[in-house]
Design a protein around this motif. Structure first.
Motif, mmCIF file in Angstrom:
data_model
loop_
_atom_site.group_PDB
_atom_site.id
_atom_site.type_symbol
_atom_site.label_atom_id
_atom_site.label_comp_id
_atom_site.label_asym_id
_atom_site.label_seq_id
_atom_site.Cartn_x
_atom_site.Cartn_y
_atom_site.Cartn_z
ATOM 1 N N THR A 189 33.557 82.969 83.367
ATOM 2 C CA THR A 189 33.610 82.696 84.803
ATOM 3 C C THR A 189 34.233 81.514 85.264
ATOM 4 O OG1 THR A 189 31.818 84.432 85.215
ATOM 5 C CG2 THR A 189 32.419 83.196 87.164
ATOM 6 N N PHE A 190 35.377 81.621 86.111
ATOM 7 C CA PHE A 190 35.891 80.268 86.615
ATOM 8 C C PHE A 190 36.134 80.390 87.981
ATOM 9 C CE2 PHE A 190 40.186 77.718 85.946
ATOM 10 C CZ PHE A 190 39.757 76.286 86.125
ATOM 11 N N ILE A 213 45.327 79.904 85.725
ATOM 12 C CA ILE A 213 44.419 80.998 84.940
ATOM 13 C C ILE A 213 45.292 81.825 83.939
ATOM 14 C CG2 ILE A 213 43.596 83.139 85.861
ATOM 15 C CD1 ILE A 213 43.409 81.843 88.702
ATOM 16 N N GLU A 214 46.491 81.895 83.907
ATOM 17 C CA GLU A 214 47.342 82.695 82.979
ATOM 18 C C GLU A 214 47.197 81.871 81.711
ATOM 19 O OE1 GLU A 214 48.920 85.274 83.227
ATOM 20 O OE2 GLU A 214 49.995 85.304 81.490
ATOM 21 N N GLU A 215 47.272 80.768 81.868
ATOM 22 C CA GLU A 215 47.087 79.711 80.355
ATOM 23 C C GLU A 215 45.628 79.618 80.023
ATOM 24 O OE1 GLU A 215 48.742 75.764 81.109
ATOM 25 O OE2 GLU A 215 48.213 75.204 79.006
ATOM 26 N N TYR A 222 37.162 83.168 90.621
ATOM 27 C CA TYR A 222 37.175 83.332 92.049
ATOM 28 C C TYR A 222 38.067 81.950 92.602
ATOM 29 C CZ TYR A 222 33.917 86.826 91.014
ATOM 30 O OH TYR A 222 33.279 88.145 90.301
ATOM 31 N N LEU A 223 38.833 82.147 93.529
ATOM 32 C CA LEU A 223 39.469 81.057 94.254
ATOM 33 C C LEU A 223 38.877 80.683 95.187
ATOM 34 C CD1 LEU A 223 42.934 82.771 94.258
ATOM 35 C CD2 LEU A 223 42.074 81.437 92.565
ATOM 36 N N THR A 224 38.716 79.162 95.569
ATOM 37 C CA THR A 224 38.015 78.451 96.512
ATOM 38 C C THR A 224 38.701 77.393 97.390
ATOM 39 O OG1 THR A 224 35.674 77.765 97.015
ATOM 40 C CG2 THR A 224 37.084 76.775 95.085
ATOM 41 N N HIS A 225 38.088 76.829 98.188
ATOM 42 C CA HIS A 225 38.668 75.672 99.134
ATOM 43 C C HIS A 225 39.856 76.261 99.757
ATOM 44 C CE1 HIS A 225 39.325 71.563 100.311
ATOM 45 N NE2 HIS A 225 38.447 71.258 99.644
ATOM 46 N N ILE A 226 39.662 77.573 100.422
ATOM 47 C CA ILE A 226 40.718 78.411 101.056
ATOM 48 C C ILE A 226 40.934 77.881 102.592
ATOM 49 C CG2 ILE A 226 41.306 80.585 101.372
ATOM 50 C CD1 ILE A 226 39.497 81.475 99.092
ATOM 51 N N ALA A 227 42.151 77.594 102.811
ATOM 52 C CA ALA A 227 42.514 77.442 104.304
ATOM 53 C C ALA A 227 42.762 78.798 105.108
ATOM 54 C CB ALA A 227 43.690 76.372 104.397
ATOM 55 N N HIS A 228 42.985 78.468 106.337
ATOM 56 C CA HIS A 228 43.201 79.842 107.267
ATOM 57 C C HIS A 228 44.683 80.241 106.959
ATOM 58 C CE1 HIS A 228 45.057 77.004 110.772
ATOM 59 N NE2 HIS A 228 45.467 76.764 109.727
ATOM 60 N N ASP A 229 45.600 79.824 106.286
ATOM 61 C CA ASP A 229 46.831 80.537 105.754
ATOM 62 C C ASP A 229 46.440 81.668 105.125
ATOM 63 O OD1 ASP A 229 46.540 77.480 105.506
ATOM 64 O OD2 ASP A 229 48.788 77.682 105.978
ATOM 65 N N GLY A 246 37.182 83.848 96.553
ATOM 66 C CA GLY A 246 35.697 83.692 96.601
ATOM 67 C C GLY A 246 35.401 83.954 98.101
ATOM 68 N N TYR A 247 34.201 84.208 98.542
ATOM 69 C CA TYR A 247 33.681 84.266 99.955
ATOM 70 C C TYR A 247 32.568 83.667 100.109
ATOM 71 C CZ TYR A 247 32.051 88.740 98.824
ATOM 72 O OH TYR A 247 30.957 89.874 98.077
ATOM 73 N N ASP A 248 32.128 83.308 101.296
ATOM 74 C CA ASP A 248 30.784 82.539 101.384
ATOM 75 C C ASP A 248 29.596 83.627 101.219
ATOM 76 O OD1 ASP A 248 32.604 80.722 102.305
ATOM 77 O OD2 ASP A 248 31.040 80.045 104.170
#
Ligand SMILES: [Zn+2]
Ligand SMILES: [Zn+2]
Ligand SMILES: [Zn+2]
Length: 254
Positions: A189-190, A213-215, A222-229, A246-248
């Motif tokens: 898990t990453f 991730i591919e490498e 799970y992706l994090t530090h996500i902006a409102h974009d 990811g989500y809270d």
């Protein structure tokens, strides 16, 4: 091991103050993101990565009872401004071990000078036992739990990613040096930084996160530090199999 994403938002949090965009006005709870932080539980030990600016709220939300250690990735406000809020845990359980690299300690000691060079006595100050982590040097935080600090680059700032056995947490980065790439192979898990869709000088955007991730080919990411974009439901369609935003509050067993 159980991992809880306490916060998955960029430094401003989402919604962003005063913003009327599609994400900031979304009713989807996954579009409400506190500042980034993760809780790792293993064999009765609880470890927090970063005392985010929202730490108090996050601790209350998950019913946090105690911590055995705090690991710091770097000394930006969104990641450390909750340090003072470890005090209720100190009152109950005593001093808490905090782990950071030498550079982060220099800044933490300056920003929280009242903690480390107290001039005010009689009040409840945070009780911190300082430990310095060194890139690539593993240490043990619980029986069977090896923690390895791995350097990643956040614009120009070296930041610490942490590997816990087969789980790794790498936030606030724009580049992964070759030695760290080797240290991130074979993951189950990453959790990795993905600020937004368009390029950014100090964070990974989606395209660059997916390239790493591919490498590295972790089993799931799970992706994090996500902006409102990024809007969770709308933009999840852009993700390949095995990769999710990811989500809270998301709990992951691994
Ligand atoms: Zn940050
Ligand atoms: Zn917005
Ligand atoms: Zn940062």
């Amino acid at each position: 091991m159980k991992i809880t994403l306490l916060g998955t938002g960029t430094s401003t949090g989402v919604p962003s103050i005063g913003c009327d965009c599609e994400t900031c006005t979304s009713d989807d709870p996954r579009d409400k993101r506190l500042r980034v932080s993760v809780l790792v539980e293993h064999e009765g030990h609880t470890i927090l990565v970063d005392t985010s600016a929202d730490f108090r709220q996050q601790a209350l939300r998950v019913g946090l009872r105690r911590l055995d250690a705090v690991l710091i990735t770097h000394c930006h406000a969104d990641h450390i401004f909750g340090l003072d809020d470890i005090r209720p845990l100190n009152f109950r359980h005593g001093a808490l071990g905090v782990y950071a690299n030498e550079r982060a300690w220099k800044d933490i000691r300056r920003i929280f000078q009242y903690v480390f060079e107290p001039t005010y006595f009689g009040g409840g100050l945070p009780q911190v036992v300082a430990h310095t982590v060194v890139n690539g040097a593993p240490f043990c935080l619980a029986p069977g739990l090896e923690v390895t600090p791995l350097e990643v680059i956040h614009g120009r700032l070296p930041v610490v990613a942490y590997r816990f056995n087969d789980f790794a947490y790498a936030t606030d980065l724009s580049e992964i040096p070759p030695a760290t790439l080797e240290g991130l192979r074979g993951l189950d898990t990453f959790v990795i930084d993905c600020l937004r869709l368009t390029a950014h000088p100090t964070h990974l955007n989606l395209e660059r996160a997916l390239a790493y991730i591919e490498e590295l080919r972790p089993r799931r990411t799970y992706l994090t530090h996500i902006a409102h974009d990024i809007k969770h439901a709308r933009d999840s369609k852009l993700l390949p199999r095995g990769v999710e935003f990811g989500y809270d509050g998301l709990e992951i067993e691994c």
